[in-house]
Enzyme design. Sequence first.
Site, PDB file in Angstrom:
ATOM      1  N   ILE A   1      42.434  44.324  38.668  1.00 66.99           N
ATOM      2  CA  ILE A   1      43.773  44.433  38.083  1.00 66.99           C
ATOM      3  C   ILE A   1      43.652  43.881  36.673  1.00 66.99           C
ATOM      4  O   ILE A   1      43.081  42.810  36.468  1.00 66.99           O
ATOM      5  CB  ILE A   1      44.830  43.619  38.853  1.00 66.99           C
ATOM      6  CG1 ILE A   1      45.069  44.192  40.247  1.00 66.99           C
ATOM      7  CG2 ILE A   1      46.143  43.580  38.068  1.00 66.99           C
ATOM      8  CD1 ILE A   1      46.132  43.455  41.040  1.00 66.99           C
ATOM      9  N   ALA A   2      44.186  44.607  35.714  1.00 69.46           N
ATOM     10  CA  ALA A   2      44.167  44.144  34.324  1.00 69.46           C
ATOM     11  C   ALA A   2      45.537  44.374  33.704  1.00 69.46           C
ATOM     12  O   ALA A   2      46.120  45.450  33.867  1.00 69.46           O
ATOM     13  CB  ALA A   2      43.100  44.892  33.525  1.00 69.46           C
TER      14      ALA A   2
ATOM     15  N   GLU B   1      38.393  39.711  45.020  1.00 73.36           N
ATOM     16  CA  GLU B   1      37.722  38.556  44.421  1.00 73.36           C
ATOM     17  C   GLU B   1      38.450  38.227  43.142  1.00 73.36           C
ATOM     18  O   GLU B   1      38.884  39.124  42.422  1.00 73.36           O
ATOM     19  CB  GLU B   1      36.247  38.844  44.095  1.00 73.36           C
ATOM     20  CG  GLU B   1      35.348  38.911  45.299  1.00 73.36           C
ATOM     21  CD  GLU B   1      34.825  40.314  45.515  1.00 73.36           C
ATOM     22  OE1 GLU B   1      35.030  41.182  44.650  1.00 73.36           O
ATOM     23  OE2 GLU B   1      34.225  40.561  46.567  1.00 73.36           O
TER      24      GLU B   1
ATOM     25  N   ASN C   1      40.663  31.537  37.070  1.00 74.80           N
ATOM     26  CA  ASN C   1      41.796  32.391  36.706  1.00 74.80           C
ATOM     27  C   ASN C   1      43.016  31.970  37.529  1.00 74.80           C
ATOM     28  O   ASN C   1      43.388  32.606  38.515  1.00 74.80           O
ATOM     29  CB  ASN C   1      41.457  33.862  36.925  1.00 74.80           C
ATOM     30  CG  ASN C   1      42.509  34.790  36.349  1.00 74.80           C
ATOM     31  OD1 ASN C   1      43.635  34.389  36.086  1.00 74.80           O
ATOM     32  ND2 ASN C   1      42.137  36.041  36.168  1.00 74.80           N
TER      33      ASN C   1
ATOM     34  N   TYR D   1      48.387  36.181  43.462  1.00 77.86           N
ATOM     35  CA  TYR D   1      47.921  36.594  44.783  1.00 77.86           C
ATOM     36  C   TYR D   1      48.483  35.695  45.882  1.00 77.86           C
ATOM     37  O   TYR D   1      48.929  36.189  46.926  1.00 77.86           O
ATOM     38  CB  TYR D   1      46.390  36.619  44.827  1.00 77.86           C
ATOM     39  CG  TYR D   1      45.784  37.568  43.821  1.00 77.86           C
ATOM     40  CD1 TYR D   1      46.336  38.825  43.579  1.00 77.86           C
ATOM     41  CD2 TYR D   1      44.655  37.214  43.086  1.00 77.86           C
ATOM     42  CE1 TYR D   1      45.790  39.696  42.650  1.00 77.86           C
ATOM     43  CE2 TYR D   1      44.099  38.082  42.157  1.00 77.86           C
ATOM     44  CZ  TYR D   1      44.669  39.313  41.947  1.00 77.86           C
ATOM     45  OH  TYR D   1      44.121  40.176  41.027  1.00 77.86           O
TER      46      TYR D   1
END
Length: 155
Positions: A80-81, A114, A119, A126
């Site tokens: 995901i970015a 992962e 981060n 999450y």
Amino acid sequence: MSIELIPTAQIHSALLSGMHTICFAEPWSQEAFSQSLGQLDTAGVIAVAGDSLIPSLKDSGPAGMVLWRIVADEAEILTIAVLPPWRRTGLGHALLKAAMDVFTQAEVSVVFLEVAANNEAAQALYRKNGFVQVGLRKNYYSAGDALVMRKDLVP
């Protein structure tokens, strides 16, 4: 905020690689995206901003993306970015929700991912969405470890 989610295709490999390069210290190459998107079990979406989320930005364009893989009843979020101007706008949550909606429709029972151990923003996203840490991959990234996270989906 006006965001449109566009399904990914191999033709987007250069765009996805460019976005990844902006967002990560160890980005995927155009070839890596092309190979991933060439597999039948891999898909994703690109978030395109129609009305700029940031008033000073006049042009619309890509804002983020998510890529996943589904095998049998398991899914893995591959990446995901969210591009810097759109961070902390809820776009990461929207991308995660888009993936989770696909997983629900596909009757996926468990989702893995992962995330870099340093981060904290991604980890918070999450965890807020029900993922729990189930493992640690030492030195997974050149800059450090990765947490393995899991979410069980209730049918």
